[in-house]
Design a protein around this motif. Structure first.
Motif, PDB file in Angstrom:
ATOM      1  N   ARG A 163       0.658  -1.075  -0.086  1.00  0.00           N
ATOM      2  CA  ARG A 163      -0.005   0.063  -0.206  1.00  0.00           C
ATOM      3  C   ARG A 163       0.843   1.259   0.147  1.00  0.00           C
ATOM      4  O   ARG A 163       1.583   1.614   0.882  1.00  0.00           O
ATOM      5  CB  ARG A 163      -1.032  -0.025   1.240  1.00  0.00           C
ATOM      6  N   GLU A 220      -5.103  15.634  10.729  1.00  0.00           N
ATOM      7  CA  GLU A 220      -5.849  14.554  10.201  1.00  0.00           C
ATOM      8  C   GLU A 220      -4.698  13.790   9.028  1.00  0.00           C
ATOM      9  O   GLU A 220      -5.019  12.654   8.671  1.00  0.00           O
ATOM     10  CB  GLU A 220      -7.239  14.714   9.394  1.00  0.00           C
ATOM     11  N   ARG A 222      -2.121  11.401   7.353  1.00  0.00           N
ATOM     12  CA  ARG A 222      -1.673  10.411   7.582  1.00  0.00           C
ATOM     13  C   ARG A 222      -0.648   9.989   6.238  1.00  0.00           C
ATOM     14  O   ARG A 222      -1.257  10.212   5.149  1.00  0.00           O
ATOM     15  CB  ARG A 222      -2.586   9.091   7.826  1.00  0.00           C
ATOM     16  N   ASP A 224       1.702   6.491   4.326  1.00  0.00           N
ATOM     17  CA  ASP A 224       1.888   5.208   4.310  1.00  0.00           C
ATOM     18  C   ASP A 224       3.380   4.703   4.764  1.00  0.00           C
ATOM     19  O   ASP A 224       3.597   3.875   5.387  1.00  0.00           O
ATOM     20  CB  ASP A 224       1.522   4.310   2.966  1.00  0.00           C
ATOM     21  N   HIS A 225       4.107   5.658   4.146  1.00  0.00           N
ATOM     22  CA  HIS A 225       5.648   5.505   4.356  1.00  0.00           C
ATOM     23  C   HIS A 225       6.411   6.748   4.620  1.00  0.00           C
ATOM     24  O   HIS A 225       5.943   7.595   3.883  1.00  0.00           O
ATOM     25  CB  HIS A 225       6.327   4.709   3.199  1.00  0.00           C
ATOM     26  N   ILE A 245       2.362  10.240  12.579  1.00  0.00           N
ATOM     27  CA  ILE A 245       1.373  10.222  11.530  1.00  0.00           C
ATOM     28  C   ILE A 245       1.342   9.094  10.642  1.00  0.00           C
ATOM     29  O   ILE A 245       0.454   9.007   9.769  1.00  0.00           O
ATOM     30  CB  ILE A 245       1.313  11.779  10.787  1.00  0.00           C
ATOM     31  N   ILE A 246       2.228   8.133  10.618  1.00  0.00           N
ATOM     32  CA  ILE A 246       2.210   7.120   9.589  1.00  0.00           C
ATOM     33  C   ILE A 246       1.144   6.022  10.063  1.00  0.00           C
ATOM     34  O   ILE A 246       0.935   5.799  11.163  1.00  0.00           O
ATOM     35  CB  ILE A 246       3.642   6.418   9.903  1.00  0.00           C
ATOM     36  N   ASN A 247       0.559   5.448   9.112  1.00  0.00           N
ATOM     37  CA  ASN A 247      -0.478   4.392   9.297  1.00  0.00           C
ATOM     38  C   ASN A 247       0.373   2.979   9.801  1.00  0.00           C
ATOM     39  O   ASN A 247       1.446   3.046   9.780  1.00  0.00           O
ATOM     40  CB  ASN A 247      -1.015   4.206   8.054  1.00  0.00           C
ATOM     41  N   PRO A 248      -0.458   2.202  10.533  1.00  0.00           N
ATOM     42  CA  PRO A 248       0.081   1.048  11.059  1.00  0.00           C
ATOM     43  C   PRO A 248       0.821   0.078   9.959  1.00  0.00           C
ATOM     44  O   PRO A 248       0.282   0.193   8.951  1.00  0.00           O
ATOM     45  CB  PRO A 248      -1.210   0.149  11.577  1.00  0.00           C
ATOM     46  N   GLU A 249       1.840  -0.408  10.374  1.00  0.00           N
ATOM     47  CA  GLU A 249       2.671  -1.263   9.583  1.00  0.00           C
ATOM     48  C   GLU A 249       3.428  -0.697   8.428  1.00  0.00           C
ATOM     49  O   GLU A 249       3.860  -1.256   7.371  1.00  0.00           O
ATOM     50  CB  GLU A 249       1.822  -2.356   9.038  1.00  0.00           C
ATOM     51  N   GLY A 250       3.513   0.627   8.626  1.00  0.00           N
ATOM     52  CA  GLY A 250       4.195   1.348   7.272  1.00  0.00           C
ATOM     53  C   GLY A 250       5.696   1.219   7.706  1.00  0.00           C
ATOM     54  O   GLY A 250       6.261   0.527   8.552  1.00  0.00           O
ATOM     55  N   LYS A 272       2.247   0.299  16.444  1.00  0.00           N
ATOM     56  CA  LYS A 272       1.963   0.384  15.214  1.00  0.00           C
ATOM     57  C   LYS A 272       2.563  -0.754  14.087  1.00  0.00           C
ATOM     58  O   LYS A 272       2.139  -0.912  12.855  1.00  0.00           O
ATOM     59  CB  LYS A 272       2.294   1.791  14.458  1.00  0.00           C
TER      60      LYS A 272
END
Length: 341
Positions: A163, A220, A222, A224-225, A245-250, A272
């Motif tokens: 992603r 708000e 965010r 991905d990497h 601010i990174i999404n989980p598993e990034g 995360k």
């Protein structure tokens, strides 16, 4: 033959050393034409590396970013006058797992090993990469810096999940500029955001989708990497801001060099499930990839030319000193030396 090497012997002092080199080896002889000053070179030049380090490393020829022309090849694989990029990393062994730039046995020019400030550089033939004539030599001069971003992105592609909708790059300097540009070209459908401290520097990033000052990031937002291109003490706040601010598993790729240890929020890394990895320097494959990238996307060369600061013609030791001193006052871009000494 007698080769002249221009070595830093103490902070702000260069001297000429004469070295007897044989033409009977397998090495390719290259005459440097354009060299680029790096922040690491400046740390030696100004003496900011510390007395112990300087005592171990000096005297030493500086510069690890540069191009040249082939003067002599004993095997005639490279014709005289062939433009080439010089690869500063010099491995002494092969490893099936560890890349050449991470082997502890590898030597690196201008880091305890003479750099490119010489009349002629004697290189193993796998330490040069042919350079197309259409690529601007003042841009090609700092191709080594571009390969660092290229290397980090190759590592990212093998480590990060699929992603890749939003990328965030922290750092509004040269490395941040290069990394965001390559990201945008390699992932044209993805959103690339630059985060920085200096508005006028961020104005150069005309190709990004969004830009934010680090103290004005929307709650708000965010990603991905993330890619850290800050370095120094600022890397601590940059990395922790990414973690926030990174999404989980990034994934978080660290490129900036810091002389000191930094504190990071390991609790949120665990919560995360983040992947964090470092990338340093580059190897021959990264130079080949970068030359191919610039050939396939000729428009990026024009963008990279925005990083060309001043071009100094160097014909003497004083010209050399002037170039380094001027570079210290430059707030944006790279100082290039046209090597005519």
């Amino acid at each position: 033959m007698i080769n002249q090497v221009y070595r830093l012997v103490s902070p702000r002092q260069f001297e000429i050393t004469y070295k007897d080199k044989s033409l009977q080896s397998d090495n390719v002889v290259v005459r440097p034409t354009y060299l680029s000053i790096c922040a690491a070179d400046q740390r030696y030049y100004t003496g900011s590396r510390g007395k112990e380090t300087l005592a171990k490393k000096l005297p030493m020829a500086l510069i690890h970013e540069g191009i040249g022309k082939v003067v002599y090849d004993p095997k005639n694989e490279f014709a005289p006058g062939t433009r080439v990029v010089m690869v500063p990393n010099t491995p002494t062994e092969n490893d099936d797992v560890i890349a050449e730039n991470y082997l502890r046995s590898s030597k690196f020019r201008s880091s305890g090993y003479d750099g490119f400030m010489q009349d002629y550089v004697f290189l193993k033939r796998d330490r040069i990469v042919p350079l197309p004539e259409e690529i601007d030599p003042t841009v090609a001069a700092f191709m080594e810096l571009i390969t660092i971003s290229m290397h980090a992105l190759v590592r990212f592609e093998t480590r990060a999940h699929s992603r890749r909708n939003v990328f965030g790059v922290w750092g509004d300097g040269n490395l941040g500029y290069i990394t965001t540009l390559i990201l945008k070209k390699r992932f044209p459908e993805s959103k690339v955001i630059i985060f920085g401290k200096t508005k006028y520097k961020m104005d150069h990033f005309s190709f990004v989708d969004e830009s934010y000052l680090i103290d004005e990031i929307p709650e708000e937002l965010r990603i991905d990497h993330g890619f850290e291109c800050v370095g120094g003490k600022g890397s601590q706040s940059a990395i922790n801001q990414m973690i926030d601010i990174i999404n989980p598993e990034g994934s978080i790729s660290i490129l900036g060099v810091s002389e000191y240890a930094v504190e990071i929020n390991t609790r949120m890394i665990l919560e995360k499930g983040l992947t964090m990895f470092g990338s340093s320097r580059s190897g021959r494959a990264d130079f080949v990839n970068t030359v191919n990238f610039m050939t396939e996307h000729p428009e990026v060369v024009e963008y990279f030319s925005m990083l060309v600061g001043e071009v100094h013609e160097v014909k003497s030791i004083q010209d050399l000193i002037d170039a380094f001193e001027k570079d210290l006052t430059t707030s944006w871009g790279k100082t290039i030396m046209e090597w005519k000494i």
